[in-house]
Enzyme design. Structure first.
Site, PDB file in Angstrom:
ATOM      1  N   ILE A  99     -32.424  -7.778  37.450  1.00  0.00           N
ATOM      2  CA  ILE A  99     -33.448  -7.395  38.423  1.00  0.00           C
ATOM      3  C   ILE A  99     -34.791  -7.958  37.952  1.00  0.00           C
ATOM      4  O   ILE A  99     -35.107  -7.879  36.751  1.00  0.00           O
ATOM      5  CB  ILE A  99     -33.539  -5.845  38.536  1.00  0.00           C
ATOM      6  N   VAL A 147     -39.829   9.694  26.173  1.00  0.00           N
ATOM      7  CA  VAL A 147     -38.638  10.523  26.443  1.00  0.00           C
ATOM      8  C   VAL A 147     -37.723  10.677  25.232  1.00  0.00           C
ATOM      9  O   VAL A 147     -36.850  11.542  25.227  1.00  0.00           O
ATOM     10  CB  VAL A 147     -37.814   9.974  27.638  1.00  0.00           C
ATOM     11  N   TYR A 190     -28.238  -2.401  23.121  1.00  0.00           N
ATOM     12  CA  TYR A 190     -28.525  -2.091  24.530  1.00  0.00           C
ATOM     13  C   TYR A 190     -27.224  -1.782  25.277  1.00  0.00           C
ATOM     14  O   TYR A 190     -27.153  -0.796  26.011  1.00  0.00           O
ATOM     15  CB  TYR A 190     -29.245  -3.290  25.171  1.00  0.00           C
ATOM     16  N   ASN A 250     -34.587   6.852  34.113  1.00  0.00           N
ATOM     17  CA  ASN A 250     -34.631   5.401  34.310  1.00  0.00           C
ATOM     18  C   ASN A 250     -35.303   4.672  33.144  1.00  0.00           C
ATOM     19  O   ASN A 250     -35.101   3.473  32.960  1.00  0.00           O
ATOM     20  CB  ASN A 250     -35.403   5.147  35.621  1.00  0.00           C
TER      21      ASN A 250
HETATM   22  P1  NAP Z   1     -39.544  -2.378  32.865  1.00  0.00           P
HETATM   23  O1  NAP Z   1     -40.161  -3.045  34.034  1.00  0.00           O
HETATM   24  O2  NAP Z   1     -39.667  -2.973  31.517  1.00  0.00           O
HETATM   25  O3  NAP Z   1     -40.069  -0.848  32.841  1.00  0.00           O
HETATM   26  C1  NAP Z   1     -39.612   0.024  31.844  1.00  0.00           C
HETATM   27  C2  NAP Z   1     -40.150   1.396  32.110  1.00  0.00           C
HETATM   28  O4  NAP Z   1     -39.608   2.292  31.136  1.00  0.00           O
HETATM   29  C3  NAP Z   1     -41.675   1.459  31.994  1.00  0.00           C
HETATM   30  O5  NAP Z   1     -42.172   2.292  33.007  1.00  0.00           O
HETATM   31  C4  NAP Z   1     -41.882   2.081  30.621  1.00  0.00           C
HETATM   32  O6  NAP Z   1     -43.059   2.878  30.526  1.00  0.00           O
HETATM   33  C5  NAP Z   1     -40.674   2.992  30.547  1.00  0.00           C
HETATM   34  N1  NAP Z   1     -40.374   3.387  29.170  1.00  0.00           N
HETATM   35  C6  NAP Z   1     -39.999   2.624  28.121  1.00  0.00           C
HETATM   36  N2  NAP Z   1     -39.829   3.369  27.025  1.00  0.00           N
HETATM   37  C7  NAP Z   1     -40.119   4.647  27.378  1.00  0.00           C
HETATM   38  C8  NAP Z   1     -40.139   5.874  26.691  1.00  0.00           C
HETATM   39  N3  NAP Z   1     -39.819   5.955  25.383  1.00  0.00           N
HETATM   40  N4  NAP Z   1     -40.482   6.996  27.369  1.00  0.00           N
HETATM   41  C9  NAP Z   1     -40.802   6.940  28.672  1.00  0.00           C
HETATM   42  N5  NAP Z   1     -40.804   5.801  29.387  1.00  0.00           N
HETATM   43  C10 NAP Z   1     -40.479   4.669  28.736  1.00  0.00           C
HETATM   44  O7  NAP Z   1     -37.972  -2.204  33.077  1.00  0.00           O
HETATM   45  P2  NAP Z   1     -37.085  -2.096  34.404  1.00  0.00           P
HETATM   46  O8  NAP Z   1     -36.448  -3.417  34.609  1.00  0.00           O
HETATM   47  O9  NAP Z   1     -37.815  -1.454  35.497  1.00  0.00           O
HETATM   48  O10 NAP Z   1     -35.958  -1.116  33.850  1.00  0.00           O
HETATM   49  C11 NAP Z   1     -35.770   0.205  34.311  1.00  0.00           C
HETATM   50  C12 NAP Z   1     -34.388   0.657  33.891  1.00  0.00           C
HETATM   51  O11 NAP Z   1     -33.408  -0.222  34.476  1.00  0.00           O
HETATM   52  C13 NAP Z   1     -34.158   0.577  32.376  1.00  0.00           C
HETATM   53  O12 NAP Z   1     -33.398   1.665  31.948  1.00  0.00           O
HETATM   54  C14 NAP Z   1     -33.373  -0.720  32.210  1.00  0.00           C
HETATM   55  O13 NAP Z   1     -32.600  -0.715  31.054  1.00  0.00           O
HETATM   56  C15 NAP Z   1     -32.544  -0.713  33.481  1.00  0.00           C
HETATM   57  N6  NAP Z   1     -32.045  -2.016  33.870  1.00  0.00           N
HETATM   58  C16 NAP Z   1     -32.905  -3.045  34.139  1.00  0.00           C
HETATM   59  C17 NAP Z   1     -32.371  -4.288  34.496  1.00  0.00           C
HETATM   60  C18 NAP Z   1     -33.244  -5.483  34.783  1.00  0.00           C
HETATM   61  O14 NAP Z   1     -32.714  -6.588  34.883  1.00  0.00           O
HETATM   62  N7  NAP Z   1     -34.529  -5.335  34.975  1.00  0.00           N
HETATM   63  C19 NAP Z   1     -30.987  -4.458  34.587  1.00  0.00           C
HETATM   64  C20 NAP Z   1     -30.159  -3.394  34.322  1.00  0.00           C
HETATM   65  C21 NAP Z   1     -30.689  -2.166  33.966  1.00  0.00           C
HETATM   66  P3  NAP Z   1     -44.427   2.374  29.824  1.00  0.00           P
HETATM   67  O15 NAP Z   1     -44.739   1.025  30.390  1.00  0.00           O
HETATM   68  O16 NAP Z   1     -45.396   3.439  30.232  1.00  0.00           O
HETATM   69  O17 NAP Z   1     -44.192   2.348  28.362  1.00  0.00           O
END
Ligand code: NAP
Length: 243
Positions: A184, A60, A151, A86
């Protein structure tokens, strides 16, 4: 059929959202960057349960890849009701140890990603006279986190971006909201050791970490007509970590 594009839907919160939106009658475009197998598995799972989903690759942060992805989504769906930006990456480092390219990558995925994806869908949403855009920020975008300045900056940027866009697009009947999750349990937290995770749970009034499905429920609500008078808001899904 209602349609949603979820960036970063191959794993974690995005994948949970893809399952929930599909269960609620949406055709789901599952964006992934590098996890093709995971995205294909998720699509197969949703399809096997009678839902509608397809995978679309794009980094993205790259304008040309987002353009190609959007073309594929519009070719397949004809229209888009909901965009959820996301996709995200995280990194824990002192700012002084952060390489310039790491800083730019953080801004690229979160902020350039929001810019490219929104630019690509807004004209069609304006023409159709409705739409819902959601961004996924973080508690750290609200409070700031030590060793996560890039971040935190990117996630705070997403909040400003979402609020501004809500004002700009309200007259076109397009709502823009932001979800700010707490900690999360996804791959994103895999680098934290058990003690750190227990400490974070102890600091959370509800006494535990969150599940991706709990963030997905907030996204579904904000995307839906049940939230028809809600725009420009930041909804914390954090177990009371920030109140
Ligand atoms: P995750 O399990 O690490 O998954 C990250 C996702 O983002 C994966 O599907 C990955 O795709 C995708 N991604 C990364 N770089 C990308 C790019 N350049 N283009 C397209 N897709 C990309 O993380 P998550 O915990 O589900 O996080 C989802 C969102 O929630 C993020 O924005 C994160 O910052 C936010 N968030 C998470 C937490 C937490 O504690 N987990 C807390 C607050 C906010 P690929 O695997 O295909 O590369």
């Amino acid at each position: 059929m209602k349609t949603v594009l979820i960036t970063g839907a191959s794993r974690g919160i995005g994948a949970a959202a893809a399952r929930l939106f599909a269960k609620n009658g949406y055709a789901v475009a599952v964006n992934y960057c590098s996890s093709k197998e995971a995205a294909d598995r998720l699509v197969a799972e949703i399809t096997a349960q009678g839902g509608e989903a397809f995978a679309v690759q794009a980094d993205v942060s790259k304008a040309d890849e987002v353009k190609r992805m959007m073309q594929a989504v519009y070719d397949r769906c004809g229209h888009l009701d909901v965009l959820i930006h996301n996709a995200g990456i995280a990194q824990q480092k002192l700012l002084t140890d952060t390489e310039e390219q790491e800083w730019h990558r953080m801004m690229g995925v979160h902020l350039d990603g929001a810019y490219h994806c929104c630019q690509a869908v807004i004209p069609a949403m304006v023409r159709q006279g409705y739409g819902s855009i959601l961004t996924v920020s973080s508690i750290w975008g609200v409070t700031g986190a030590s060793c996560e300045a890039p971040y935190s900056a990117a996630k705070a940027g997403l909040i400003g971006f979402s609020k501004a866009l809500a004002k700009e697009l309200g007259p076109s009947n397009i709502r823009v909201n932001c979800v700010a999750p707490g900690v999360i349990q996804t791959d994103m937290c895999a680098s934290f050791d058990e003690n750190t995770l227990r400490g974070l749970a102890d600091d959370t009034p509800l006494g535990r970490l969150g599940k991706p499905e709990e963030v997905a429920e907030a996204l579904l609500f904000l995307a839906s007509d049940n939230a028809s008078y809600i725009t420009g808001q930041v909804l914390g899904v954090n177990g009371g970590f920030v109140v």
